[in-house]
Design a protein around this motif. Structure first.
Motif, PDB file in Angstrom:
ATOM      1  N   TYR A  84     -29.098  11.566 -16.408  1.00  0.00           N
ATOM      2  CA  TYR A  84     -29.239  13.147 -16.500  1.00  0.00           C
ATOM      3  C   TYR A  84     -29.947  14.233 -15.382  1.00  0.00           C
ATOM      4  O   TYR A  84     -29.938  15.034 -15.528  1.00  0.00           O
ATOM      5  N   TYR A  85     -31.136  13.024 -15.160  1.00  0.00           N
ATOM      6  CA  TYR A  85     -32.086  14.366 -14.858  1.00  0.00           C
ATOM      7  C   TYR A  85     -32.032  15.469 -13.574  1.00  0.00           C
ATOM      8  O   TYR A  85     -31.872  16.353 -14.103  1.00  0.00           O
ATOM      9  N   PRO A  86     -31.515  14.120 -12.912  1.00  0.00           N
ATOM     10  CA  PRO A  86     -31.127  15.493 -11.455  1.00  0.00           C
ATOM     11  C   PRO A  86     -29.905  16.537 -11.964  1.00  0.00           C
ATOM     12  O   PRO A  86     -30.184  17.402 -11.656  1.00  0.00           O
ATOM     13  N   PHE A 143     -23.095  15.991 -13.902  1.00  0.00           N
ATOM     14  CA  PHE A 143     -22.911  17.123 -12.810  1.00  0.00           C
ATOM     15  C   PHE A 143     -21.602  17.554 -12.717  1.00  0.00           C
ATOM     16  O   PHE A 143     -21.353  18.442 -12.572  1.00  0.00           O
ATOM     17  N   PHE A 144     -20.433  16.068 -13.929  1.00  0.00           N
ATOM     18  CA  PHE A 144     -19.295  17.262 -13.591  1.00  0.00           C
ATOM     19  C   PHE A 144     -19.142  18.121 -15.102  1.00  0.00           C
ATOM     20  O   PHE A 144     -18.565  18.510 -14.636  1.00  0.00           O
ATOM     21  N   ALA A 145     -19.882  17.953 -16.257  1.00  0.00           N
ATOM     22  CA  ALA A 145     -20.345  18.699 -17.037  1.00  0.00           C
ATOM     23  C   ALA A 145     -20.812  19.742 -16.766  1.00  0.00           C
ATOM     24  O   ALA A 145     -20.752  20.893 -16.638  1.00  0.00           O
ATOM     25  N   LEU A 146     -22.086  19.714 -16.023  1.00  0.00           N
ATOM     26  CA  LEU A 146     -22.927  20.863 -14.863  1.00  0.00           C
ATOM     27  C   LEU A 146     -21.303  22.290 -13.705  1.00  0.00           C
ATOM     28  O   LEU A 146     -21.975  23.038 -14.538  1.00  0.00           O
ATOM     29  N   GLY A 147     -20.774  21.233 -13.660  1.00  0.00           N
ATOM     30  CA  GLY A 147     -19.583  21.540 -12.515  1.00  0.00           C
ATOM     31  C   GLY A 147     -18.659  22.679 -13.424  1.00  0.00           C
ATOM     32  O   GLY A 147     -18.513  24.208 -13.712  1.00  0.00           O
ATOM     33  N   ILE A 148     -18.218  22.093 -15.262  1.00  0.00           N
ATOM     34  CA  ILE A 148     -17.605  22.924 -16.123  1.00  0.00           C
ATOM     35  C   ILE A 148     -18.433  24.084 -16.878  1.00  0.00           C
ATOM     36  O   ILE A 148     -17.681  24.729 -16.544  1.00  0.00           O
ATOM     37  N   ALA A 149     -19.753  23.612 -16.829  1.00  0.00           N
ATOM     38  CA  ALA A 149     -20.574  24.797 -17.411  1.00  0.00           C
ATOM     39  C   ALA A 149     -20.612  25.471 -16.402  1.00  0.00           C
ATOM     40  O   ALA A 149     -21.063  27.074 -17.042  1.00  0.00           O
ATOM     41  N   GLN A 150     -20.959  25.488 -15.191  1.00  0.00           N
ATOM     42  CA  GLN A 150     -20.851  26.742 -13.985  1.00  0.00           C
ATOM     43  C   GLN A 150     -19.395  27.690 -13.754  1.00  0.00           C
ATOM     44  O   GLN A 150     -19.626  28.673 -13.732  1.00  0.00           O
ATOM     45  N   LYS A 151     -18.332  27.154 -14.208  1.00  0.00           N
ATOM     46  CA  LYS A 151     -16.936  27.777 -13.891  1.00  0.00           C
ATOM     47  C   LYS A 151     -16.960  28.516 -15.335  1.00  0.00           C
ATOM     48  O   LYS A 151     -16.769  29.865 -15.202  1.00  0.00           O
TER      49      LYS A 151
END
Length: 586
Positions: free
Chosen positions: A84-86, A58-66
């Motif tokens: 990692y699934y969620p 989710f930390f990586a998701l936040g980076i990619a999201q921004k």
């Protein structure tokens, strides 16, 4: 510079670099050591070490999201990958480019009872854009494993020649697979999985690269819209007197302001936006639930659109879904490059284009505005609801609703605003936000898991400060999000603690029983105070509106540590105040 000795690890790392994947989130492990060695010893990469794989993803998701750029997560073999699934599911439904790099054991060690071993091949097959299982390198000509079922070699020269040939085939295969996976993440905006088998020894290094993989070019061409489609849309547009545009999750500046201004000039068009839409105009209609909920059946029939146009991610408002499913428009067009969800069971047209591209092709061709009072009627409803909204807020006691009014007014201009799911995002929907604030929320799966980790990942790469507002269950669920060394000093957390899953008290059912308290609302007496002490986060608390306002006066000021404000609200009262809100504004 130091490199991992294993050619496969070198290949993965070099191709990530060629594809400009800069942010690498690594969870400690042994089997992924070749990747960790390579990424952390190359100054090109910005590497983060996060122990909890669920939080890391989710930390990586936040980076990619921004950044709207691919971010990689790296883990060891076994159950680590499943955590990692969620985040992968969220990335899949939110069109966020996430590159999953999982280390694995060799084929001959799988299914024999070896530790940290599961069936990793295609493990995310229902929620992934592309899944690749790479081939193991052949270590040397004297160690061609029998399990690879290679032919028997008759002499040393033949064996060496065949070894080099097989290794070349393996290298070619792996390069193709890695290129295709990463290109998919970049072009189609979503998660991809590259499963990478490594044999021991894992920690050997070299000072020179032994392979030079080739990166295939990525062509990001905007596919033109068929002129016939635009002409057909234009004819229907010009004849419809009631057109509704409903906008879901959008990145800031996704649609040019000039097109928004043009839509606002047309009296036959209303534009409904959500907090996550990041679109603003004085003539648009935010706070959907506030406007829709009190409508009578007669009003709903009257205001049913002829044409509904949707774009952006998933919609938060259940009330607009109920309205449009019951009073379906004659036509529903969805504008999206990838897919069109038939959310209202009346989809008639999927225009495969970006919203900006569609409006640029359509709006300049409109030669006249059809005569209509559609927007005027909606504007009248909006004004009445807003007046009642203000009246109600003046008379209610301290509660979640009054807290959110105070909090949302306090967010400084140009902040990044991350919102937790469940009740938090729904309360935010009832208020208008300053247009300089960028809003993000994990609405792909709408889960409460990972919201804190996502917000911190976003904050790490944001030029502007970030504030995260969430409920208590979501915060405690993802408290491992604080277990890292990367939280910016200007990161702010606000936890609205109503001692349980307060949103469930709004739903039908017997709310006054031990069974409900235990299994639905999950009441508790937890506080964030000790977590803040453990993770070196400055802690503040409040129990009244006055206390909140006093704490907020300095809450956003510079500090040596991140800050958390925990606000305790009355568990039993909140649901009654929210339910009565919709009765009052009617």
């Amino acid at each position: 510079m130091i490199y991992p000795k294993i050619p496969l690890a070198q290949t993965v790392i070099q191709l990530c670099k060629e594809k400009k994947i800069k942010h690498i989130v690594i969870s400690p492990g042994s089997r992924n050591a070749p990747l960790t060695i390579g990424f952390t010893n190359d100054p090109y990469f910005l590497c983060y070490s996060i122990v909890d794989e669920r939080s890391a993803a989710f930390f990586a998701l936040g980076i990619a999201q921004k950044l709207q750029q691919p971010t990689a997560v790296v883990c060891t073999s076994g159950s680590a990958l499943l955590n990692y699934y969620p985040a992968i599911a969220e990335a899949y439904y939110s069109d966020i480019p996430l590159v999953v790099l999982s280390a694995d054991r060799p084929k001959h060690l799988i299914g024999i009872g070896d530790g940290q071993t599961i069936n990793q091949k295609n493990v995310f097959e229902n929620h992934i854009l592309f899944s690749s299982h790479l081939k193991l390198d052949i270590k040397d000509e004297n160690n061609i494993p029998e399990h690879e079922e290679l032919p028997i070699m008759k002499n040393i020269e033949d064996k060496l020649e065949r070894f080099l040939g097989f290794q070349k085939d393996i290298q070619t295969h792996n390069e193709i697979e890695i290129n295709e996976a990463i290109n998919n993440a970049i072009i189609n905006k979503g998660p991809v999985h590259i499963n990478i088998p490594f044999d021991e020894p894992l920690y050997e290094t070299v000072e020179k690269l032994t392979v030079k993989p080739k990166a295939t070019e990525i062509t990001l061409k905007e596919k033109p819209i068929d002129p016939y489609i635009i002409q057909s849309c234009l004819e229907d547009w010009n004849s419809a007197a009631k057109k509704m545009i409903l906008v879901g999750v959008c990145n800031p500046n996704e649609v040019e302001q000039k097109w928004l201004n043009e839509l606002a000039e047309d009296n036959s068009v209303i534009v409904f936006t959500e907090a996550t839409s990041n679109l603003h105009h004085n003539s648009f209609f935010p706070s959907i639930d506030q406007i829709i909920a009190p409508l009578s059946k007669e009003e709903q029939k009257q205001l049913k659109p002829d044409i509904l146009i949707t774009f952006g991610g998933l919609i938060v408002s259940k009330k607009i879904k109920t309205f449009l499913r019951k009073y379906q428009p004659k036509q529903h067009w969805h504008i999206d490059k990838k897919l069109a969800n038939d959310t209202f069971f009346c989809l008639t047209n999927h225009v495969e284009a970006a919203p900006n591209q569609f409006f640029e092709a359509l709006l300049p061709k409109i030669t006249h505005y059809v005569k209509s009072n559609y927007r005027d009627i909606w504007a009248s409803v909006k004004q009445k609801r807003l007046e009642k909204h203000k009246q109600y807020l003046k008379q209610i006691p301290f509660s979640d609703l009054s807290v959110f009014e105070t909090l949302l007014q306090s967010i400084p201009k140009n902040y990044i605003f991350q919102v937790g799911n469940s009740s938090a995002i729904r309360y935010v929907q009832l208020f208008n936000l300053n247009k300089t604030i960028e809003v993000y929320c994990n609405r792909g799966t709408s889960g409460i898991d990972g919201s804190l980790s996502t917000a911190i990942g976003c904050a790490v790469v944001s030029k502007s400060p970030t504030v995260f507002i969430t409920g208590d269950l979501s915060f405690f669920y993802d408290s491992n999000g604080l277990w890292n060394n990367y939280i910016p000093k200007n990161f702010r957390i606000i936890v609205v603690n109503n001692q349980g899953g307060g949103i469930f008290r709004i739903l039908p059912g017997n709310k006054n029983s031990d069974n409900f308290d235990t299994y639905f609302e999950t009441t508790h007496n937890l506080t964030a105070k000790h977590l803040c002490k453990m993770y070196h986060v400055e802690y503040l608390s409040a129990n009244t509106v006055l206390q909140i306002k006093n704490k907020l006066q300095t809450f956003y000021n510079d500090s040596e540590n991140p800050k958390l404000l925990e606000i305790f609200t009355p568990r039993i009262l909140n649901d009654d105040i929210l339910l009565e809100y919709f009765n009052f504004i009617a």
